[in-house]
Write an enzyme that holds these catalytic residues in place. Structure first.
Site, PDB file in Angstrom:
ATOM      1  N   GLU A 170      34.235  69.822  36.543  1.00 35.89           N
ATOM      2  CA  GLU A 170      33.291  68.844  37.070  1.00 35.89           C
ATOM      3  C   GLU A 170      32.080  68.700  36.149  1.00 35.89           C
ATOM      4  O   GLU A 170      31.558  67.613  35.957  1.00 35.89           O
ATOM      5  CB  GLU A 170      32.824  69.280  38.470  1.00 35.89           C
ATOM      6  CG  GLU A 170      33.906  69.206  39.522  1.00 35.89           C
ATOM      7  CD  GLU A 170      34.323  67.779  39.792  1.00 35.89           C
ATOM      8  OE1 GLU A 170      35.046  67.223  38.934  1.00 35.89           O
ATOM      9  OE2 GLU A 170      33.941  67.223  40.819  1.00 35.89           O
TER      10      GLU A 170
ATOM     11  N   THR B  21      29.942  58.198  37.525  1.00 37.18           N
ATOM     12  CA  THR B  21      29.105  59.139  38.297  1.00 37.18           C
ATOM     13  C   THR B  21      27.754  59.291  37.618  1.00 37.18           C
ATOM     14  O   THR B  21      26.713  59.330  38.282  1.00 37.18           O
ATOM     15  CB  THR B  21      29.829  60.494  38.419  1.00 37.18           C
ATOM     16  OG1 THR B  21      31.053  60.264  39.103  1.00 37.18           O
ATOM     17  CG2 THR B  21      29.012  61.502  39.200  1.00 37.18           C
TER      18      THR B  21
END
Ligand code: HSE
Length: 308
Positions: A129, A182
């Site tokens: 991530e 993101t």
């Protein structure tokens, strides 16, 4: 040589009010990796056997830092070959990087006889991530590893709580083909929030947890409101407020942005309502000439697992 096949599910981060701390796993949609271990060898190879484009440089693939973190935590070594057999489209907002990271973390741990506990498997998955979005968040990685609905009570040290999943929770989720990274969706958020916004948000987080623990899905629905990120992010999703009004009118319990978007999800307490809501979502984007994929799935208690 040991060979396994691993699945890890797609997931929805934030669940409205739980920015960076809550997430849930979806049934059946996810990534599949085949992983081979040669304990006498050394190095990592990754082959993409899907139609989804992935970086050819392994340093840019989220799987690489996950495997390295496992080796660092356990002092194990070996050669790992990974074949990506199924892949959620990156940037969809349903935890694509987390699904690969969770599958790799779970898989490498299994190949070595599970020396790490579940929470440390999440710690490994968070490395992926970090590579994908520049931050160590576990709101997708935790449910992708553990399944169900997870709450990150704290990050330092990581403290993950698995919450009960009411049996009758269905989740229609749509991925409109819009580009929202993101990084971009995080960069537009203010660094500080007013006190009244914080009070609204933690009231909703408490209500969401209480609703899940007592199986009160109406309370779950009315608590899934986001006063922190949604006001800034909804501009990326055409007709966001209008879509929510249509879905709530059709019986959805809630509708929110999935993670940082552009996917949008709703919750429903019945399968037929979930199907209807999914169809309305599809029509909403089609009417604006935006292609999309829709999944209507049950919220799943199953996380990363062996499938062969
Ligand atoms: N919690 C993260 C965000 C999710 O909303 O930015 C990213 O997948």
């Amino acid at each position: 040589m040991k060979r396994i096949k691993v699945f890890a599910p797609a997931s929805i981060a934030n669940l409205g009010c739980g920015f960076d701390i809550m997430g849930m796993a979806l049934d059946e949609v996810g990534d599949v990796l085949e992983m081979t271990l040669d304990e006498d060898g050394d190095g990592i190879s990754i082959d993409n056997e899907t139609d989804v484009p992935l970086p050819s440089d392994i340093e840019e693939n989220v799987i690489t830092p996950v495997l390295r973190k496992f080796f660092a935590l356990t002092s194990k070594s070996g050669r790992v070959e990974v074949r990506v057999l199924k892949k959620i489209f990156p940037g969809s907002g349903i935890g694509s990087s987390a699904a690969s990271s969770a599958a790799a973390a779970f898989g490498i741990n299994e190949l070595f006889g599970a020396p790490l506990g579940e929470e440390d498997v999440v710690v490994c998955a968070m490395e992926g991530e970090n590579l994908a979005s520049g931050g160590y968040h576990a709101d997708n990685a935790a449910p992708a590893v553990m399944g169900g609905i997870t709450l990150i009570r704290g990050y330092d040290p990581l403290d993950v709580i698995k919450l009960p999943v009411p049996g009758n929770l269905y989740c229609p989720v749509i991925h409109p083909h819009l580009t929202v990274s993101t990084k971009q969706a995080r960069s537009i958020l203010p660094k500080e929030i007013p006190m009244h916004t914080a009070v609204t948000q933690w009231g909703n987080v408490g209500g969401l947890v209480a609703g899940l623990c007592t199986g009160n899905i109406e309370l779950v629905g009315r608590s899934m409101r986001d006063a922190v990120a949604e006001p800034f992010r909804k501009q990326f999703i055409p007709g966001f407020d209008e879509l929510r009004a249509k879905l709530l009118g059709a019986g959805a319990l809630a509708m929110n942005i999935s993670g940082s978007g552009p996917s949008v999800f709703a919750l429903a307490g019945r399968g037929d309502i979930a199907q209807r809501v999914g169809a309305i979502m599809e029509r909403h984007f089609a009417q604006q000439g935006i292609l999309s994929e829709t999944y209507v799935v049950k919220v799943s208690n199953k996380g990363a697992r062996l499938i062969a």
